[in-house]
Enzyme design. Structure first.
Site, PDB file in Angstrom:
ATOM      1  N   HIS A 105       0.793  -1.287   0.107  1.00 49.88           N
ATOM      2  CA  HIS A 105      -0.201  -0.001   0.010  1.00 49.88           C
ATOM      3  C   HIS A 105       1.044   1.260  -0.032  1.00 49.88           C
ATOM      4  CE1 HIS A 105       1.158   0.623   4.452  1.00 49.88           C
ATOM      5  NE2 HIS A 105       0.893  -0.750   4.475  1.00 49.88           N
ATOM      6  N   HIS A 117      -0.982   4.051   4.833  1.00 48.72           N
ATOM      7  CA  HIS A 117      -0.391   4.526   6.172  1.00 48.72           C
ATOM      8  C   HIS A 117       1.173   3.991   6.188  1.00 48.72           C
ATOM      9  CE1 HIS A 117      -1.060  -0.050   6.515  1.00 48.72           C
ATOM     10  NE2 HIS A 117       0.091   0.090   7.171  1.00 48.72           N
ATOM     11  N   GLU A 135       6.363   2.422   3.566  1.00 47.20           N
ATOM     12  CA  GLU A 135       6.873   1.123   3.851  1.00 47.20           C
ATOM     13  C   GLU A 135       7.529   0.728   2.374  1.00 47.20           C
ATOM     14  OE1 GLU A 135       3.704  -1.335   5.095  1.00 47.20           O
ATOM     15  OE2 GLU A 135       3.053   0.118   6.682  1.00 47.20           O
TER      16      GLU A 135
END
Length: 275
Positions: A105, A117, A135
């Protein structure tokens, strides 16, 4: 050839809401089954291209206990559970030839992006040398530190764009188009798996054409934390200081590996509540 597949859940086709990604939530069991099937498609693609490849799959979502071990392709080995060295990239080492991100994501603040996030709700942003890193960026840099290129990402269109900005040569499979944080237009799971299978095979065949993400040290790191209490705890770590603004801490890391470890620690500290 050694290949690591790092598998997250928010970027799996059809998944769109936090209850589908959290144990005990509505449709979580169906979500983890779809996650396992999409990872299997990637494993099959890798082994179609390189039948003798060693394939490790790192369960990299939430508790790191989402993939169904008995349903995972038996030719792969599963890295499961936490805490563990390297977090989402557990199993990575200097012998790894290629890394695939499945079900990833976009970063916090990115968007429109499905379930965007960075590590957890307690982290608002991470910046390496002033550049915002989610990430995708953090893990790509860590893979590069160990000499492994990220050759493929699957997820929504925002996640694919995020990796392409770092690694234009990487292959991407957008299994859904983000309409917002919890809204999407998604491929049918079967179509998503077919595309992931084909892309994984192509990606490992051309892994030597994909450059590494390299960030030379020392690296100035800034982390924006949701809770001021977390900042109060974070500055107890030697070398971590309070930056201007009530929610920001900063430190200088010798290299990517040190920066990565400290960011993971800060994310864990964000789970502590005042008491």
């Amino acid at each position: 050839m050694k290949v690591l597949i790092s598998a997250d859940m928010e970027g799996i086709s059809g998944i769109v809401h936090p209850t589908e990604t959290n144990p005990g939530g509505y449709d979580y069991e169906r979500g983890r089954a779809r996650m396992t099937a999409e990872v299997n498609a990637a494993v099959a693609g890798v082994l179609e291209a390189v039948p003798a490849a060693e394939v490790l799959v790192a369960d990299a979502h939430g508790p790191f206990r989402n993939l169904l071990p008995e349903e995972l392709d038996r030719r792969a080995r599963l890295v499961r559970g936490r805490p563990r060295p390297l977090g989402m990239l557990a199993g990575l080492d200097d012998d790894t030839d290629a890394v695939l991100f499945v079900g990833y994501h976009a970063r916090a603040g990115g968007g429109p992006a499905v379930l965007a996030h960075t590590i957890g709700d307690g982290v608002l942003d991470v910046r390496f040398g002033g550049r915002s890193m989610g990430e995708i960026g953090l893990n790509a840099a860590m893979a590069g530190f160990h000499g492994a290129p990220v050759v493929l990402i699957t997820g929504d269109d925002a996640a694919c764009t995020e990796l392409r900005e770092l690694v234009p040569a990487a292959l991407t499979v957008a299994v859904k188009q983000a309409l917002g944080q919890a809204a999407t237009i998604a491929l049918h799971p079967d179509e998503a798996r077919d595309q992931v299978h084909r892309a994984a095979a192509k990606a490992v065949r051309r892994h030597d054409q994909v450059p590494l993400v390299t960030l030379p040290g020392p690296i100035k790191v800034e982390v924006d934390l949701y809770g001021p209490f977390t900042v109060d705890v974070a500055v107890l770590i030697p070398g971590v200081t309070r930056a201007p603004g009530a929610r920001t801490v900063a430190f200088t890391a010798a290299d990517v590996a040190e920066a990565y470890r400290l960011v993971q620690l800060l994310a864990q500290l964000a789970l502590i509540k005042p008491g």
